[in-house]
Design an enzyme around this catalytic site. Sequence first.
Site, mmCIF file in Angstrom:
data_model
loop_
_atom_site.group_PDB
_atom_site.id
_atom_site.type_symbol
_atom_site.label_atom_id
_atom_site.label_comp_id
_atom_site.label_asym_id
_atom_site.label_seq_id
_atom_site.Cartn_x
_atom_site.Cartn_y
_atom_site.Cartn_z
ATOM 1 N N GLY A 1 41.972 31.078 17.957
ATOM 2 C CA GLY A 1 41.117 31.418 19.088
ATOM 3 C C GLY A 1 40.053 30.373 19.373
ATOM 4 O O GLY A 1 39.766 30.064 20.538
ATOM 5 N N ASP B 1 32.946 31.468 24.850
ATOM 6 C CA ASP B 1 33.132 30.549 23.715
ATOM 7 C C ASP B 1 33.312 29.098 24.174
ATOM 8 O O ASP B 1 32.758 28.176 23.564
ATOM 9 C CB ASP B 1 34.342 30.972 22.869
ATOM 10 C CG ASP B 1 34.060 32.212 22.033
ATOM 11 O OD1 ASP B 1 32.883 32.452 21.703
ATOM 12 O OD2 ASP B 1 35.015 32.940 21.707
ATOM 13 N N ALA C 1 44.806 25.823 16.010
ATOM 14 C CA ALA C 1 45.435 26.418 17.201
ATOM 15 C C ALA C 1 45.128 27.914 17.303
ATOM 16 O O ALA C 1 45.878 28.660 17.929
ATOM 17 C CB ALA C 1 46.941 26.172 17.174
ATOM 18 N N LYS D 1 39.091 40.762 20.092
ATOM 19 C CA LYS D 1 38.950 39.903 21.279
ATOM 20 C C LYS D 1 40.154 39.964 22.238
ATOM 21 O O LYS D 1 39.990 39.847 23.446
ATOM 22 C CB LYS D 1 38.726 38.448 20.851
ATOM 23 C CG LYS D 1 37.327 38.162 20.332
ATOM 24 C CD LYS D 1 37.180 36.678 20.041
ATOM 25 C CE LYS D 1 35.765 36.324 19.676
ATOM 26 N NZ LYS D 1 35.553 34.883 19.570
HETATM 27 P P1 ATR Z 1 40.155 31.483 14.853
HETATM 28 O O1 ATR Z 1 40.629 32.537 15.810
HETATM 29 O O2 ATR Z 1 38.771 31.708 14.325
HETATM 30 O O3 ATR Z 1 40.341 30.096 15.389
HETATM 31 P P2 ATR Z 1 42.610 31.776 13.327
HETATM 32 O O4 ATR Z 1 43.326 32.285 14.516
HETATM 33 O O5 ATR Z 1 42.781 32.520 12.041
HETATM 34 O O6 ATR Z 1 41.050 31.653 13.520
HETATM 35 O O7 ATR Z 1 43.047 30.250 13.112
HETATM 36 C C1 ATR Z 1 42.802 29.582 11.935
HETATM 37 C C2 ATR Z 1 43.260 28.118 12.080
HETATM 38 O O8 ATR Z 1 43.024 27.497 10.812
HETATM 39 C C3 ATR Z 1 44.742 27.957 12.395
HETATM 40 O O9 ATR Z 1 44.896 26.822 13.205
HETATM 41 C C4 ATR Z 1 45.331 27.735 10.996
HETATM 42 O O10 ATR Z 1 46.535 27.006 10.987
HETATM 43 P P3 ATR Z 1 47.990 27.770 11.093
HETATM 44 O O11 ATR Z 1 48.143 28.090 12.545
HETATM 45 O O12 ATR Z 1 48.953 26.774 10.612
HETATM 46 O O13 ATR Z 1 47.857 28.986 10.236
HETATM 47 C C5 ATR Z 1 44.247 26.899 10.362
HETATM 48 N N1 ATR Z 1 44.303 26.957 8.891
HETATM 49 C C6 ATR Z 1 43.912 27.957 8.085
HETATM 50 N N2 ATR Z 1 44.124 27.623 6.793
HETATM 51 C C7 ATR Z 1 44.672 26.377 6.780
HETATM 52 C C8 ATR Z 1 45.096 25.463 5.764
HETATM 53 N N3 ATR Z 1 45.015 25.795 4.479
HETATM 54 N N4 ATR Z 1 45.582 24.267 6.146
HETATM 55 C C9 ATR Z 1 45.655 23.926 7.451
HETATM 56 N N5 ATR Z 1 45.263 24.730 8.476
HETATM 57 C C10 ATR Z 1 44.771 25.936 8.139
#
Ligand code: ATR
Length: 285
Positions: A136, A108, A134, A71
Amino acid sequence: MTGSGTRCVAAVIGHPVAHSLSPRIHNHWLAAAGIDGCYRAIDVPPDRLGEAVAALRADGLQGWNVTVPHKTAILPLMDRLSPAARTMGAVNTVLCKADGTLSGFNTDGIGFLKHLNATVPHWPKDRAALVIGAGGAARAAAAALIDTDIPFLMLANRTEEKARGLAADIGRQRITTVAWDALSSAVTAAGLIVNTTTLGMTGQPPLPLDLSAAAPDCVVYDIVYAPLETPLLRDAAARGLAVVDGLGMLVHQAAAAFELWFGAAPVYDDALKSVLKSDLHKALA
Ligand code: ATR
């Protein structure tokens, strides 16, 4: 239901992409609209992106969707970017113009908001919205919500620095960040709570969010759709709160892409809903 033709008129590129529900959705709409052609999923590894875009450009497709991990990487390969794609720093839909140029869009945010408005038309816009995550998906939800009438937007992420970065990128007033350990206290102020993290997804722990202080009219939206009813949504529904699931966001962002390519707005009818639910059920079995 599949598209009636074998000519590929649109596609999704990603890696991996075999699990994508997009072919189901678009082939259903192509058939319903009587368009002779089909929508394919094409697996494109990161080191083949440039080559794949050149091939798709030459193939005469109306356009294609872009999913993880391309993306952001696809941005410099576009001839034009929509304001949403620019704000989000990500493209999920490409439109091929007749002159061979490529325009990058991001549907989106539209998909997120359309599904919310369709499911709970009178969601509280007079109070803050809380977006958790935080990545995508958070970027799309936050960028869409900041253009509504909400008084302010709260962003909470395990890694707070990323939430601050997202707030700065959106670059608007009315955005605050909330520490991860203060998440539950932000619930009290929220009229809308959105989970955009992967927590609650099959195989992941649930989102640690205490909804006991949520206002009775607070709406809880989880963009996770596998499973369709996440622990967060189950808890919210048990408390009598309005809930919004993640599948509709996927369908509405697809609808916006279909409209860009074919000029007609498709319908999220019961037939499509039940096909997608059955696909999800099989995938999770
Ligand atoms: P997408 O692009 O689909 O939104 P991503 O960029 O991988 O996916 O983002 C995943 C989100 O889930 C992030 O906000 C991540 O938090 P961090 O920025 O701290 O990594 C959050 N996330 C994933 N696993 C987590 C966990 N175990 N506890 C809290 N937040 C989690």
